[in-house]
Design an enzyme around this catalytic site. Structure first.
Site, short mmCIF file in Angstrom:
data_model
loop_
_atom_site.label_atom_id
_atom_site.label_comp_id
_atom_site.label_asym_id
_atom_site.label_seq_id
_atom_site.Cartn_x
_atom_site.Cartn_y
_atom_site.Cartn_z
N CYS A 1 26.54 -11.79 -18.67
CA CYS A 1 27.34 -11.75 -17.45
C CYS A 1 27.20 -10.39 -16.78
O CYS A 1 27.43 -9.35 -17.40
CB CYS A 1 28.81 -12.02 -17.77
SG CYS A 1 29.89 -11.88 -16.33
N PHE A 2 26.84 -10.37 -15.52
CA PHE A 2 26.52 -9.10 -14.86
C PHE A 2 27.71 -8.18 -14.65
O PHE A 2 27.54 -6.98 -14.45
CB PHE A 2 25.74 -9.29 -13.57
CG PHE A 2 26.22 -10.31 -12.58
CD1 PHE A 2 27.56 -10.62 -12.39
CD2 PHE A 2 25.29 -10.98 -11.80
CE1 PHE A 2 27.96 -11.55 -11.45
CE2 PHE A 2 25.68 -11.91 -10.84
CZ PHE A 2 27.02 -12.20 -10.67
#
Length: 157
Positions: free
Chosen positions: A14-15
């Site tokens: 997840c960025f």
């Protein structure tokens, strides 16, 4: 723009959390979260989450190479996720959460390969490292509400 300003692109799940890890560094002057490595132009978050576009959630890191090296950024990358889980980080599952280094030039490619080989030789991980090292394709900036998400929403990291 300084001659020492460079970019790097990393995918490590997840960025939001990955971006927060890089934003802590004094020599990083900008970050952007987005999508890379897929087969759809101008993808949206919904497109990428469908798992059908082959994009990875990624972070573009803008840094001052006179103050921090690309190799030091690679260390942050290796330490902010588990590079042995294919298409998964924690509860997030799918190709969009894969581990990847998207190099922008030959020097980054060499440094990434050497860094990965050094980590593999260290036996730090019991399982094989599955991180892809790939020539960077078009980086599509994610929607504004994803940018600096942790900071905007008062979430610590």
């Amino acid at each position: 723009m300084s001659e020492h300003n460079e970019s790097a692109i990393f995918a490590a799940g997840c960025f939001w959390g990955v971006e927060a890890s890089f934003r802590k560094l004094d020599s990083v002057f900008a970050t952007a979260v987005g999508y890379i490595g897929g087969n759809l132009s101008s993808p949206t978050y919904e497109d990428v989450c469908s798992g059908r576009t082959n994009h990875a959630e990624a972070v573009r890191v803008e840094f001052d190479s006179s103050k921090i090296s690309y190799e030091e950024l690679l260390e942050v990358f290796w330490n902010c996720h588990d590079p042995t889980t294919e298409n998964r980080q924690g509860p997030d599952v799918g190709t969009q959460y894969r581990s990847g280094i998207f190099f922008l030039n030959a020097a980054q490619k060499l440094a990434a390969k050497q860094s990965k080989a050094k980590l593999e030789a260290s036996a730090r991980f019991a399982r094989p490292i599955v991180t892809e090292i790939t020539q960077a394709a078009e980086f599509w900036r994610a929607e504004n509400y994803h940018q600096q998400y942790f900071e905007k929403n008062g979430l610590g990291h």
